[in-house]
Scaffold this active site. Structure first.
Site, short mmCIF file in Angstrom:
data_model
loop_
_atom_site.label_atom_id
_atom_site.label_comp_id
_atom_site.label_asym_id
_atom_site.label_seq_id
_atom_site.Cartn_x
_atom_site.Cartn_y
_atom_site.Cartn_z
N ASP A 1 24.57 0.09 -1.86
CA ASP A 1 25.91 -0.48 -2.00
C ASP A 1 25.80 -2.00 -1.84
O ASP A 1 24.71 -2.57 -1.94
CB ASP A 1 26.89 0.16 -1.01
CG ASP A 1 26.51 -0.08 0.45
OD1 ASP A 1 25.57 -0.86 0.71
OD2 ASP A 1 27.17 0.52 1.33
N ASN B 1 17.35 3.67 -3.01
CA ASN B 1 16.31 2.85 -2.39
C ASN B 1 15.56 3.70 -1.37
O ASN B 1 16.13 4.57 -0.72
CB ASN B 1 16.94 1.64 -1.70
CG ASN B 1 15.90 0.76 -1.02
OD1 ASN B 1 14.92 0.36 -1.63
ND2 ASN B 1 16.11 0.45 0.25
N ARG C 1 19.87 -17.89 -9.89
CA ARG C 1 19.90 -16.45 -9.58
C ARG C 1 20.85 -15.69 -10.50
O ARG C 1 20.58 -14.55 -10.87
CB ARG C 1 20.32 -16.24 -8.11
CG ARG C 1 19.18 -16.45 -7.14
CD ARG C 1 18.32 -15.20 -7.03
NE ARG C 1 17.02 -15.51 -6.45
CZ ARG C 1 16.20 -14.60 -5.96
NH1 ARG C 1 16.52 -13.32 -5.98
NH2 ARG C 1 15.02 -14.93 -5.47
N HIS D 1 13.59 3.29 2.14
CA HIS D 1 13.38 2.35 3.24
C HIS D 1 12.47 2.99 4.27
O HIS D 1 12.67 4.15 4.65
CB HIS D 1 14.73 1.98 3.89
CG HIS D 1 14.59 0.96 4.97
ND1 HIS D 1 14.40 -0.39 4.69
CD2 HIS D 1 14.57 1.07 6.32
CE1 HIS D 1 14.28 -1.05 5.83
NE2 HIS D 1 14.37 -0.19 6.84
#
Length: 208
Positions: free
Chosen positions: A147, A108, A66, A110
């Protein structure tokens, strides 16, 4: 002119909403300069190429671990001189190294009214399944800064959507996209691009 880097995992309907809003003048002072997907088969990449935008796949499967994947992702964003990172249906967690490199420069969308039906495990259809199983009457969408937590960053915009009798997760998902996501994500980008968004003590203020 703000250069947007849009990260997406699937079909790219939110990406299309951004492209359309930029084309019709609803987004000003910003343009999509890069689209990245973790999924080589994502139709979002095709949408970007059809618009003459650089489109690349950076998949965790192509890296030893990762950390290498995260470094490659961050490297591409920095190399492309992206000003604002937009997560538009991106199903990969954003690591601290990228959050720190783009403080209050990652947003983002959502598909719920945060803090309801958000956090670990709430993504895609799972959100709408949760809404229906709980029997709430109103859901919606939220645009927020990213965050180090999951769906915990400062909230920029929210829009409510009514839950209707007989809704299935897919039907509700489509309504939330059409009535909320495709409207508030472009609006948030336009506000940021025109310096109308400030963050103080974890809360967003928007200038008229």
């Amino acid at each position: 002119m703000l250069k947007l880097g849009v990260l997406v995992s699937g079909g790219g309907t939110n990406l299309q909403a951004i492209l359309d809003a930029a084309d019709n003048g609803m987004i000003t002072n910003a343009q999509v300069g890069l689209v990245i997907s973790n999924n080589p088969g994502a139709y979002a990449l095709e949408r970007a190429r059809n618009h003459g935008i650089e489109a690349v796949c950076i998949s965790p499967k192509d890296y030893a671990d990762r950390e290498e994947f995260h470094k490659a992702l961050l490297g591409k964003l920095q190399e492309s001189k992206v000003d604002l990172v937009v997560l538009a249906g991106y199903l990969v967690a954003i690591p601290p190294m990228i959050v720190e490199a783009f403080p209050n420069r990652i947003i983002n969308i959502h598909p719920s009214l945060i803090p309801s039906f958000c956090g670990v495990g709430y993504y895609g259809l799972h959100v709408h399944e949760g809404v229906l199983s709980r029997g709430v009457k109103v859901t919606g969408a939220t645009v927020h800064f990213v965050d180090a937590g999951t769906d915990t960053g400062p909230i920029i915009l929210q829009k409510a959507v009514e839950v209707q009798d007989g809704d299935t997760p897919k039907v509700l998902q489509q309504r939330v996209m059409e009535q909320a996501e495709w409207k508030i994500l472009p609006k948030a980008i336009d506000l940021i691009a025109n310096d109308k968004v400030t963050v103080t003590d974890g809360k967003v203020s928007i200038k008229e």
